[in-house]
Write an enzyme that holds these catalytic residues in place. Structure first.
Site, mmCIF file in Angstrom:
data_model
loop_
_atom_site.group_PDB
_atom_site.id
_atom_site.type_symbol
_atom_site.label_atom_id
_atom_site.label_comp_id
_atom_site.label_asym_id
_atom_site.label_seq_id
_atom_site.Cartn_x
_atom_site.Cartn_y
_atom_site.Cartn_z
ATOM 1 N N ASP A 275 0.080 -8.731 -3.446
ATOM 2 C CA ASP A 275 -0.160 -7.552 -2.601
ATOM 3 C C ASP A 275 -0.226 -6.272 -3.434
ATOM 4 O OD1 ASP A 275 0.008 -9.328 -0.537
ATOM 5 O OD2 ASP A 275 1.422 -8.161 0.652
ATOM 6 N N ALA B 60 0.847 -1.203 0.000
ATOM 7 C CA ALA B 60 0.000 0.000 0.000
ATOM 8 C C ALA B 60 0.882 1.253 0.000
ATOM 9 C CB ALA B 60 -0.926 -0.014 1.205
HETATM 10 O O1 PMV Z 1 2.240 -10.228 5.157
HETATM 11 P P1 PMV Z 1 1.844 -9.590 3.867
HETATM 12 O O2 PMV Z 1 0.679 -8.685 3.987
HETATM 13 O O3 PMV Z 1 3.021 -8.913 3.226
HETATM 14 O O4 PMV Z 1 1.414 -10.788 2.860
HETATM 15 C C1 PMV Z 1 2.383 -11.707 2.403
HETATM 16 C C2 PMV Z 1 1.776 -12.766 1.521
HETATM 17 C C3 PMV Z 1 2.714 -13.928 1.198
HETATM 18 O O5 PMV Z 1 1.964 -14.857 0.417
HETATM 19 C C4 PMV Z 1 3.187 -14.637 2.457
HETATM 20 C C5 PMV Z 1 3.942 -13.497 0.415
HETATM 21 C C6 PMV Z 1 3.644 -13.071 -1.016
HETATM 22 O O6 PMV Z 1 4.528 -12.427 -1.587
HETATM 23 O O7 PMV Z 1 2.590 -13.398 -1.573
#
Ligand code: PMV
Length: 295
Positions: free
Chosen positions: A130, A89
């Site tokens: 993300d 974000a």
């Molecule tokens: O923790 P966050 O919000 O950055 O989500 C990471 C998601 C993962 O699948 C663990 C890593 C990714 O790059 O998709």
């Protein structure tokens, strides 16, 4: 002076496994980060920037041919290191604001691609989900592919009433992703079986979302959490929250995002039961109600 916005996200199914080619389901949140960028004579970062933020700022400078700017987080509704996609974000918001301030004329897809590059500074080998959700929001099925990633909008038949509850433990995505990689390297065969099971779960979850089968979705969330636990990305505080959710009417509950702490997601039958659960959880932890509307 220009401002840019990036959204937070919820990974509903497929976190971590998405790094190894499994599909994932994610939702953009209303919660956002707003970043302000201003051309200046001297460079300046107007927030307590950690090492990663500073390195990202160097990346941003390369986008504007090393011109100087100040960069400030005006407001953030997304707590860092909590699985809600705060770094994506931030990156999307910053790149949007830079594009506006320096007249780069970047389109959303270009912003998304640049945010993916910036995400590598934070997470090493991000899957790309993300930045997609931070840029476009909405509901999507995502799959990392060589060449072009698969990004499909997901039709939601029945609104999803989620309660997002914070374990209070900050989880570092990079550390958790590396932990999973180490586990995979030591247990290739077992991991590939878990990955195949997860792929089946995500496909069934896509069907359940399309049909509005909440009971099925909930039970798939519980199974998915079991697999996340098996690969070592839960935390005792997440387990406590997930138990509270399940004991208080959740159809399913699981960690969401990088894990090792962070937010857990609980699926509730309706808004009333979601708000009732949120009231109970608020005695223990920070939480919020998230409505994922039908589309
Ligand atoms: O923790 P966050 O919000 O950055 O989500 C990471 C998601 C993962 O699948 C663990 C890593 C990714 O790059 O998709």
């Amino acid at each position: 002076m220009a401002i840019g916005t990036g959204r937070g996200k919820i990974i509903f199914f497929g976190e971590h496994f998405v790094v190894y080619g499994c599909k994932a389901i994610g939702f953009g949140l209303e919660k956002k980060i707003i970043v302000e960028v201003k051309k200046t004579a001297q460079p300046e970062i107007g927030f307590s920037a950690d090492k990663n933020c500073k390195r990202a700022v160097n990346f941003f400078k390369s986008l504007v041919k090393k011109q100087n700017f100040t960069i400030n987080i005006k407001s953030s509704e997304i707590p860092p290191a909590s699985g809600l996609g705060s770094s994506a974000a931030f990156n999307v918001a910053a790149i949007r604001a830079l594009s506006e301030e320096f007249g780069l004329g970047l389109e959303n897809m270009q912003i998304n691609n640049l945010a993916f590059e910036a995400e590598k500074i934070f997470h090493g080998t991000p899957s790309g989900i993300d930045n997609i959700l931070a840029t476009f929001g909405g509901a999507a099925v995502f799959q990392k592919k060589t060449g072009n990633n698969l990004i499909k909008p997901l039709r939601i038949k029945t609104p999803l009433h989620l309660v997002m509850a914070d374990s209070g433990i900050t989880g570092q995505t990079l550390i958790m992703v590396n932990k999973v990689r180490a586990l995979k390297e030591k247990n290739e065969k077992i991991f590939s079986n878990i990955l195949a099971t997860e792929a089946m779960i995500v496909n069934l979850a896509v069907q359940a979302v399309k049909k509005g089968d909440l009971q099925k979705l909930g039970s798939l969330m519980n199974i998915n959490h079991g697999l996340l636990n098996a690969i070592g990305v839960s935390h005792i505080e997440c387990e406590k929250i997930i138990s509270i959710c399940r004991e208080n009417g959740a159809l399913g509950a699981k960690i969401s995002g990088g894990g090792g702490g962070g937010f857990c997601a609980a699926l509730m039958e309706n808004k009333k039961s979601a708000l009732a659960l949120a009231k109970i959880l608020k005695k223990q932890c920070r939480c919020f109600y998230a409505l994922i509307p039908s589309v």
